[in-house]
Design an enzyme around this catalytic site. Structure first.
Site, PDB file in Angstrom:
ATOM      1  N   SER A  55       6.016  -5.091   5.614  1.00  0.00           N
ATOM      2  CA  SER A  55       5.980  -6.485   6.073  1.00  0.00           C
ATOM      3  C   SER A  55       7.004  -7.347   5.328  1.00  0.00           C
ATOM      4  O   SER A  55       7.355  -7.070   4.179  1.00  0.00           O
ATOM      5  CB  SER A  55       4.601  -7.086   5.842  1.00  0.00           C
ATOM      6  OG  SER A  55       3.637  -6.410   6.593  1.00  0.00           O
TER       7      SER A  55
ATOM      8  N   GLN B 266       4.233   0.415  -0.573  1.00  0.00           N
ATOM      9  CA  GLN B 266       4.722   0.527   0.800  1.00  0.00           C
ATOM     10  C   GLN B 266       5.381  -0.783   1.206  1.00  0.00           C
ATOM     11  O   GLN B 266       4.724  -1.816   1.221  1.00  0.00           O
ATOM     12  CB  GLN B 266       3.534   0.849   1.701  1.00  0.00           C
ATOM     13  CG  GLN B 266       3.808   0.825   3.165  1.00  0.00           C
ATOM     14  CD  GLN B 266       2.494   0.681   3.917  1.00  0.00           C
ATOM     15  OE1 GLN B 266       1.495   1.283   3.558  1.00  0.00           O
ATOM     16  NE2 GLN B 266       2.492  -0.146   4.942  1.00  0.00           N
ATOM     17  N   GLY B 267       6.692  -0.760   1.456  1.00  0.00           N
ATOM     18  CA  GLY B 267       7.422  -1.983   1.776  1.00  0.00           C
ATOM     19  C   GLY B 267       7.722  -2.105   3.258  1.00  0.00           C
ATOM     20  O   GLY B 267       8.790  -1.702   3.715  1.00  0.00           O
TER      21      GLY B 267
ATOM     22  N   SER C 123       1.225  -3.577  -1.214  1.00  0.00           N
ATOM     23  CA  SER C 123       0.120  -3.153  -2.071  1.00  0.00           C
ATOM     24  C   SER C 123       0.635  -2.323  -3.241  1.00  0.00           C
ATOM     25  O   SER C 123       1.470  -1.440  -3.057  1.00  0.00           O
ATOM     26  CB  SER C 123      -0.881  -2.326  -1.273  1.00  0.00           C
ATOM     27  OG  SER C 123      -1.353  -3.089  -0.196  1.00  0.00           O
TER      28      SER C 123
ATOM     29  N   GLU D 179      -3.464   4.435   8.388  1.00  0.00           N
ATOM     30  CA  GLU D 179      -4.096   3.296   7.715  1.00  0.00           C
ATOM     31  C   GLU D 179      -5.240   2.723   8.531  1.00  0.00           C
ATOM     32  O   GLU D 179      -6.017   1.925   8.036  1.00  0.00           O
ATOM     33  CB  GLU D 179      -3.068   2.173   7.502  1.00  0.00           C
ATOM     34  CG  GLU D 179      -2.352   2.255   6.187  1.00  0.00           C
ATOM     35  CD  GLU D 179      -1.517   0.998   5.954  1.00  0.00           C
ATOM     36  OE1 GLU D 179      -1.540   0.507   4.840  1.00  0.00           O
ATOM     37  OE2 GLU D 179      -0.856   0.533   6.898  1.00  0.00           O
TER      38      GLU D 179
END
Lengths: 331, 376
Positions: free
Chosen positions: B124, B121-122, B156, B240
């Site tokens: 930040s 997951q991109g 992550s 999340e």
């Protein structure tokens, strides 16, 4: 698993909310309003809430721990000065002992530190004793006795007076087994936890209202992160306590007695810690006003101090939790 | 109101327990070791093949269309059997289900759910953490594709990922949360380099940073419409923050059980403060399990948890860090394998008040959106 309230439980919740919104105390001066107090007492009486733990045809309670918790939470939120805690716990003792119903309003007699039921002959205080004629005491061998009440004593809780129990002749009304005693302890911890959760909600409402009105530096103080985060943390404490409470309330009648006690002790420890934090936050957010008698904040705090002490606060309940985990005797 | 299993739930639990008896991979029972991350894909596929993964997700994409409570039963049973936790994809699946068109769902969800494809997951960036909307990674349209340039961090699973759910700015003139779009971008291409970041716990397999240097993503891989990126990101973050999605309540209870064993085996070796810490760890982890039960039940009414997720996130954080403190104070100083894993559990717990939105951001959200406090 489905832990939603039933339609009846939702209706009970709304009914209790309506009574409290109409007749609860919204200012310290309301506490001295005898007409309001009498009307609230009448509303609680006619609703039958004090009979939730009366026996049904087969000796089981009319309503479960969940209904008791629903009512106790709302009464705590509205600083109800009509007895519920004491009479409900007395009713449960008589039900478990298969004793006949008390003639007058009754409560329970606790040791001077309120951490356990008192035995006949030891110094004892009747809690939540408004209009009560007698209090139940429990001897070490499980004998349940009723003692007449003497004079009023002071109470840290302005909404729930205490009475002294004279060391006079008591009347035996029945006897309890160890499992009965555990069942009762689970209910007592649950009802006081619900009372704490309700008071926390009331105290947070009070603080949130004030933080939205009070202006400093040209802004409402609730807009400052330092204040907003205190309030957010208070809400988080309440939601956590409520989650633990629901399980404990269900467990009163659905878990084996030792598990029911552990669930209720766990909830009580969590709620007792949270209640102090939330009520102190309420005082802090009110600033100087919060430290005056006229602000309701201390009435909430005092109510939670009593609810915490009844059957013990953080320490005794962490000890119960450890005992249940097979690690008793270390706290 | 009933906390006990229904008859069907109980049957499912029995079947799962029997399967676990035969198929427990006996990996490190926590996500705080590199060995776990190495074997995780295999474990994912094994759970999936046996019909114990993606229970609440649509049948069409490989799920089972059951209520979310079944995912939580899986979490509980895995923890009880000291098996590794269930791979954590809910936030990706939920976001794609909620925002993508049928073509994207059909192309990506089956492999994501079955474990054939790995995702990261991109979101930040080095200069866009809490202030995510200030992100600067650009995606520029070039006929039927977008060219992506930028730098993502705290990504992550970037080291093993085949795909990245990427949040990028598609409208250079728009500011803040406007003008962002979400994509499924293939990770295996020359324009992308990734570098693992070693965390304070020592884990090197979980976290990474990713650079996009004229990386290419087909326009048909956009999730939602152009400009929907913020909405997609908010769906991801909301999930999340939910302990029921993450299986964390069971993970914490498992650590607590291990700690109980320390004190039971050698009660004289610990002081009252350590017993007290264990007691709080029990109280808090039990509370979270009950909160999960409550949230799952509320979902039966179709309630969607928006901002209440921030409350749950803070509760989960408090539990993880209470358990973490107990872990390090009770067992962290024992210089053996278990001690090392307890130290890692503690160190890992410090990330919980940062990931998925810091504790401070959650408090802002609660104050403004739940309590109605005015903005500063």
């Amino acid at each position: 698993m489905d832990v939603r309230y039933t339609a009846e439980q939702r209706a009970l919740c709304q009914a209790a909310r309506r009574v409290i919104d109409r007749l609860g105390s919204r200012a310290v001066a309301d506490l001295a309003d005898e007409r309001r107090a009498a009307a609230l007492d009448e509303a609680v009486e006619s609703s039958g809430w004090r009979e939730l733990r009366a026996p049904d045809d087969r000796g089981g309670p009319i309503a479960s721990g969940v209904e008791v918790a629903i009512v106790a939470e709302e009464l705590g939120r509205g600083l109800a000065d009509a007895p519920f805690l004491g009479p409900t716990l007395a009713m449960e003792l008589r039900r478990l002992a298969r004793a006949s119903q008390a003639v007058d309003r009754e409560t329970v007699g606790l040791r001077r530190n309120l951490a356990a039921l008192a035995s006949p002959g030891e110094p004892a205080l009747a809690i939540d004793a408004r209009d009560a004629g007698s209090a139940l005491l429990l001897a070490a061998d499980g004998t349940l006795v009723a003692a007449g009440l003497h004079e009023k004593a002071g109470s840290i809780d302005l909404t729930r007076p205490m009475a002294l129990i004279p060391n006079t002749e008591a009347v035996t009304v029945g006897s309890l087994t160890e499992a009965d005693r555990q069942r009762w302890t689970a209910l007592a911890l649950t009802i006081t936890t619900a009372d704490l959760v309700g008071s926390m909600r009331g105290a947070l409402d009070l603080a949130v209202t004030y933080a939205g009105q009070r202006v400093q530096y040209g802004k409402q103080i609730g807009s400052f992160q330092a204040v907003a985060h205190l309030l957010a943390d208070a809400l988080v404490q309440i939601e956590g306590a409520r989650a633990a409470l629901l399980y404990a309330a269900w467990g009163v009648d659905s878990l084996a007695p030792p598990d029911a006690v552990a669930a209720a002790a766990s909830a009580k420890a969590y709620a007792a810690r949270g209640a102090r934090l939330v009520c102190e936050t309420c005082i802090q957010v009110h600033g100087g006003i919060g430290n005056t008698w006229e602000c309701l904040a201390h009435v909430y705090l005092r109510r939670t101090l009593l609810a915490t002490d009844v059957l013990g606060g953080v320490g005794p309940n962490l000890a119960r939790v450890l005992e249940h985990a097979g690690l008793g005797g270390h706290l | 109101m009933d906390f006990a299993d229904s008859a069907e739930e109980a049957r499912f639990r029995v079947r799962l327990r029997a399967w676990l008896g035969e198929n427990n991979p006996h990996l490190p029972a926590s996500s705080t070791s590199d060995e776990y991350w190495e074997k995780q894909p295999e474990w994912h596929r094994s759970l999936y093949r046996a019909g114990f993964f993606g229970l609440s997700w649509p049948v069409r994409y490989g799920g089972h269309d059951r209520p979310t409570v079944y995912d939580v039963i899986v979490d509980e049973e895995l923890a009880a059997a000291h098996a590794p936790p269930r791979p954590n994809l809910g936030y990706l699946v939920q976001a794609i289900c909620a925002h993508a068109n049928d073509d994207v769902k059909d192309r990506f969800l089956p492999d994501l759910i079955s474990g054939r494809a790995r995702w990261c997951q991109g979101f930040s960036e080095p200069d866009a953490g809490s202030d995510l909307a200030s992100l600067r990674t650009r995606a520029v349209r070039d006929s039927d594709q977008f060219i992506v340039t930028g730098h993502k961090v705290w990504t992550s699973y970037s080291d093993v990922a085949d795909w990245c759910l990427l949040l990028a700015r598609t409208d250079p003139d728009a500011r803040g949360h406007r003008g962002l779009s979400a994509f499924a971008i293939p990770m295996n291409q020359p324009g992308i380099t990734q570098r693992p970041l070693k965390m304070i716990s020592g884990v090197a397999r979980e976290f990474g940073e990713v650079t996009f240097d004229a990386a290419v993503v087909p326009a048909v891989n956009m999730i939602g419409s152009s400009g929907d990126g913020w909405a997609v990101a908010m769906t991801v973050l909301a999930h999340e923050r939910e302990p029921q999605e993450l299986g964390n309540a069971s993970r914490y209870r498992k650590t607590v059980k291990q700690l109980q064993k320390f004190l039971r085996d050698d009660p004289a070796g610990y002081d009252a403060e350590q017993f007290r810490q264990l007691a709080w760890a029990i109280v808090e982890s039990d509370m979270l399990a009950h909160l999960v039960s409550r949230r799952l039940s509320e979902r039966l009414d179709g309630l969607d948890h928006g901002v209440e997720g921030s409350i749950d996130k803070l509760l989960m954080t408090s539990v993880e860090q209470t358990v973490g403190h107990a872990a390090v104070d009770i067992a962290g100083a024992t210089h053996d394998e278990v001690g090392a894993s307890m130290l890692a559990t503690y160190l890992y717990s410090r990330a919980q008040s940062v990931m998925g939105g810091t504790a401070q951001i959650q408090r802002n959200l609660i104050a403004h959106r739940v309590l109605g406090m005015p903005r500063s």
